[in-house]
Design an enzyme around this catalytic site. Structure first.
Site, PDB file in Angstrom:
ATOM      1  N   TYR A 108       0.985  -1.629  -0.031  1.00  0.00           N
ATOM      2  CA  TYR A 108       0.278   0.172  -0.043  1.00  0.00           C
ATOM      3  C   TYR A 108       0.943   1.288   0.051  1.00  0.00           C
ATOM      4  CZ  TYR A 108      -3.619  -3.614   0.835  1.00  0.00           C
ATOM      5  OH  TYR A 108      -4.171  -4.559   1.593  1.00  0.00           O
TER       6      TYR A 108
ATOM      7  N   PHE B 143     -13.253  -4.640   0.619  1.00  0.00           N
ATOM      8  CA  PHE B 143     -13.942  -4.056   0.302  1.00  0.00           C
ATOM      9  C   PHE B 143     -15.624  -3.947   0.618  1.00  0.00           C
ATOM     10  CE2 PHE B 143     -11.807  -3.745  -4.514  1.00  0.00           C
ATOM     11  CZ  PHE B 143     -11.213  -2.475  -4.183  1.00  0.00           C
ATOM     12  N   PRO B 144     -15.257  -4.394   2.483  1.00  0.00           N
ATOM     13  CA  PRO B 144     -16.905  -4.187   2.936  1.00  0.00           C
ATOM     14  C   PRO B 144     -17.439  -3.430   2.337  1.00  0.00           C
ATOM     15  CG  PRO B 144     -15.313  -3.084   3.916  1.00  0.00           C
ATOM     16  CD  PRO B 144     -14.420  -3.657   2.650  1.00  0.00           C
ATOM     17  N   LEU B 145     -17.377  -2.252   1.840  1.00  0.00           N
ATOM     18  CA  LEU B 145     -18.070  -1.027   1.391  1.00  0.00           C
ATOM     19  C   LEU B 145     -18.327  -0.730   0.017  1.00  0.00           C
ATOM     20  CD1 LEU B 145     -17.150   1.609   4.126  1.00  0.00           C
ATOM     21  CD2 LEU B 145     -18.830   0.274   3.971  1.00  0.00           C
TER      22      LEU B 145
ATOM     23  N   GLY C  33     -16.876   1.867  -1.909  1.00  0.00           N
ATOM     24  CA  GLY C  33     -17.490   3.325  -1.178  1.00  0.00           C
ATOM     25  C   GLY C  33     -18.749   3.203  -1.762  1.00  0.00           C
TER      26      GLY C  33
HETATM   27  N1  LIG Z   1      -6.290  -8.699   0.745  1.00  0.00           N
HETATM   28  C1  LIG Z   1      -6.310  -8.014  -0.257  1.00  0.00           C
HETATM   29  O1  LIG Z   1      -6.558  -7.851  -1.364  1.00  0.00           O
HETATM   30  C2  LIG Z   1      -7.426  -6.510  -0.599  1.00  0.00           C
HETATM   31  C3  LIG Z   1      -7.824  -6.177  -1.580  1.00  0.00           C
HETATM   32  C4  LIG Z   1      -8.376  -4.553  -1.457  1.00  0.00           C
HETATM   33  C5  LIG Z   1      -8.674  -4.810   0.065  1.00  0.00           C
HETATM   34  N2  LIG Z   1      -7.864  -4.892   1.236  1.00  0.00           N
HETATM   35  C6  LIG Z   1      -8.412  -4.201   2.512  1.00  0.00           C
HETATM   36  O2  LIG Z   1      -8.911  -4.340   2.767  1.00  0.00           O
HETATM   37  C7  LIG Z   1      -9.402  -2.745   3.384  1.00  0.00           C
HETATM   38  C8  LIG Z   1     -11.213  -2.012   3.071  1.00  0.00           C
HETATM   39  O3  LIG Z   1     -10.848  -1.825   1.380  1.00  0.00           O
HETATM   40  P1  LIG Z   1     -10.995  -0.593   1.304  1.00  0.00           P
HETATM   41  O4  LIG Z   1     -10.636   0.504   1.763  1.00  0.00           O
HETATM   42  O5  LIG Z   1     -10.345  -0.509  -0.607  1.00  0.00           O
HETATM   43  O6  LIG Z   1     -12.670  -0.133   0.457  1.00  0.00           O
HETATM   44  P2  LIG Z   1     -13.576  -0.746   1.025  1.00  0.00           P
HETATM   45  O7  LIG Z   1     -14.051  -0.693   2.817  1.00  0.00           O
HETATM   46  O8  LIG Z   1     -15.263  -0.702   1.046  1.00  0.00           O
HETATM   47  O9  LIG Z   1     -14.445   1.061   0.745  1.00  0.00           O
HETATM   48  C9  LIG Z   1     -13.266   1.954   1.332  1.00  0.00           C
HETATM   49  C10 LIG Z   1     -13.981   3.687   0.367  1.00  0.00           C
HETATM   50  O10 LIG Z   1     -15.234   3.734   0.961  1.00  0.00           O
HETATM   51  C11 LIG Z   1     -15.513   4.748   1.926  1.00  0.00           C
HETATM   52  N3  LIG Z   1     -15.899   5.618   2.952  1.00  0.00           N
HETATM   53  C12 LIG Z   1     -15.430   4.564   3.699  1.00  0.00           C
HETATM   54  N4  LIG Z   1     -16.126   4.701   4.604  1.00  0.00           N
HETATM   55  C13 LIG Z   1     -17.386   5.588   4.333  1.00  0.00           C
HETATM   56  C14 LIG Z   1     -18.354   6.212   4.894  1.00  0.00           C
HETATM   57  N5  LIG Z   1     -19.426   6.076   6.709  1.00  0.00           N
HETATM   58  N6  LIG Z   1     -19.619   6.264   4.189  1.00  0.00           N
HETATM   59  C15 LIG Z   1     -19.196   7.057   2.963  1.00  0.00           C
HETATM   60  N7  LIG Z   1     -17.620   6.569   2.375  1.00  0.00           N
HETATM   61  C16 LIG Z   1     -17.495   5.861   3.266  1.00  0.00           C
HETATM   62  C17 LIG Z   1     -13.552   5.786   2.028  1.00  0.00           C
HETATM   63  O11 LIG Z   1     -13.800   7.322   1.401  1.00  0.00           O
HETATM   64  P3  LIG Z   1     -12.990   8.318   2.558  1.00  0.00           P
HETATM   65  O12 LIG Z   1     -12.233   7.579   2.634  1.00  0.00           O
HETATM   66  O13 LIG Z   1     -13.145   9.199   1.782  1.00  0.00           O
HETATM   67  O14 LIG Z   1     -13.628   7.792   3.646  1.00  0.00           O
HETATM   68  C18 LIG Z   1     -13.227   4.735   0.388  1.00  0.00           C
HETATM   69  O15 LIG Z   1     -13.508   5.274  -1.119  1.00  0.00           O
HETATM   70  C19 LIG Z   1      -8.355  -2.045   3.019  1.00  0.00           C
HETATM   71  O16 LIG Z   1      -7.618  -0.504   3.046  1.00  0.00           O
HETATM   72  C20 LIG Z   1      -7.237  -2.883   2.886  1.00  0.00           C
HETATM   73  O17 LIG Z   1      -6.905  -3.141   4.374  1.00  0.00           O
HETATM   74  C21 LIG Z   1      -7.334  -6.234   0.898  1.00  0.00           C
END
Ligand SMILES: NC(=O)c1ccc[n+]([C@@H]2O[C@H](COP(=O)([O-])OP(=O)(O)OC[C@H]3O[C@@H](n4cnc5c(N)ncnc54)[C@H](OP(=O)(O)O)[C@@H]3O)[C@@H](O)[C@H]2O)c1
Length: 290
Positions: free
Chosen positions: A66, A213-215, A218
């Site tokens: 990252y 990608f729990p959200l 986003g």
């Molecule tokens: N193992 C793997 O291959 C893999 C792949 C991808 C991700 N991951 C892990 O999974 C974690 C989560 O995935 P992710 O961060 O990519 O995606 P995510 O949690 O599904 O979504 C993050 C997005 O949602 C927005 N967001 C978060 N909380 C919000 C809220 N309460 N209201 C509105 N928008 C919101 C964030 O923007 P803002 O910054 O503006 O809040 C960001 O754009 C990563 O941080 C990483 O640790 C692992």
């Protein structure tokens, strides 16, 4: 008054000594565009980590890929001096290289995996890693070589738990012949249940399941989210519905929503207070088009 604390999501025990709050935090948003380069405001990024601690988050998911390295540096800075540092659990990932924005190349050469663990421990200021995921299985090397190197590091006391990311049940079974697998991290959210079989297998083996990608990056949280109506019913945000669904889906699930905003962080932690009825949970479960 309901408190804003990740502990309200309940706990998950990784082992006899380490119990974490089920709602964690993923560091991937603390980078530049395309998960490349520094975050535009490093101090603000570090503040998000510190705020996460204030909200009772004691489980952080990260990876040297990252940035690369930037998210780990902000995480280390944010955790520095934390009063409960010995109760904070970090999951890390190895096995990916980066060549530019949005470019990820798996690289599972055992020597490289070892280097990543060693360098990440230095960056994060650790004397051992709590949990290390093989980020992707690299088809150029055998599972025995890749997971075997993590097992060697575990035997040396440098890794406590071993996990796999974005894998099938068959791949988990192959890895289990080499080492004890304690966690899986696959793409999964209320609108995408393609890996229900992996979740079921993880539950059966007492493994943690981290849904990435729990959200849905986003999309489930923003205006026009398919969760809007349910959010209005519960008088919460769509993001909270998405996370509350995951928390109810399985006790093995540890959501790690990523955010660069302290307001969104607070919003996400408040999901720990949302209790969906069985009927609403079942209705939301229909959203996935698997
Ligand atoms: N193992 C793997 O291959 C893999 C792949 C991808 C991700 N991951 C892990 O999974 C974690 C989560 O995935 P992710 O961060 O990519 O995606 P995510 O949690 O599904 O979504 C993050 C997005 O949602 C927005 N967001 C978060 N909380 C919000 C809220 N309460 N209201 C509105 N928008 C919101 C964030 O923007 P803002 O910054 O503006 O809040 C960001 O754009 C990563 O941080 C990483 O640790 C692992």
């Amino acid at each position: 008054m309901t408190t804003l604390n990740a502990a309200n999501a309940g706990t998950y025990a990784f082992d006899d000594t380490f119990k974490i709050n089920r709602l964690g935090y993923g560091t991937m948003q603390l980078t530049g565009p395309g998960t490349w380069g520094p975050y535009k405001d490093p101090e603000a990024g570090i503040k998000v980590i510190k705020k996460a601690l204030d909200y009772g988050i004691n489980f952080f998911d990260t990876a040297d890929s990252y940035g690369p390295w930037f998210a780990d540096r902000y995480l280390a800075a944010g955790l520095k001096g934390a009063a409960n540092r010995d109760q904070i659990f970090i999951s890390d990932k190895v096995g990916q290289t980066r060549q530019g924005p949005n470019i990820w190349t798996p690289h599972g050469e055992p020597n490289y995996l070892r280097q990543q663990v060693e360098v990440s421990m230095m960056t994060l200021g650790l004397d051992h890693e709590d949990l290390v995921f093989l980020h992707r299985i690299d088809t150029h090397f055998s599972v025995a070589d890749q997971v075997g190197e993590l097992k060697k590091l575990q035997d040396e006391g440098k890794i406590k738990h071993i996990g796999l990311s974005q894998v099938t049940v068959e791949q988990i079974k192959a890895a289990q012949k080499v080492a004890k697998i304690d966690a899986v991290e696959n793409l999964y959210n209320v609108a995408d249940h393609r890996d229900d079989d992996v979740l079921a297998y993880a539950e059966s083996q007492h493994m943690a399941f981290l849904p990435w990608f729990p959200l849905a990056t986003g999309q489930l949280a923003e205006a026009g989210s398919p969760l809007t109506t349910m959010a209005q019913k519960y008088e919460v945000s769509p993001a909270q519905i998405a996370l509350a669904w995951l928390l109810k889906r399985s006790k093995a699930i540890l959501p790690i929503p990523g955010t660069s905003s302290v307001d969104h962080l607070a919003d996400n932690v408040a999901a720990a207070n949302v209790v969906l009825s069985d009927a609403d949970f079942n209705e939301l479960s229909q959203l996935s088009s698997k």
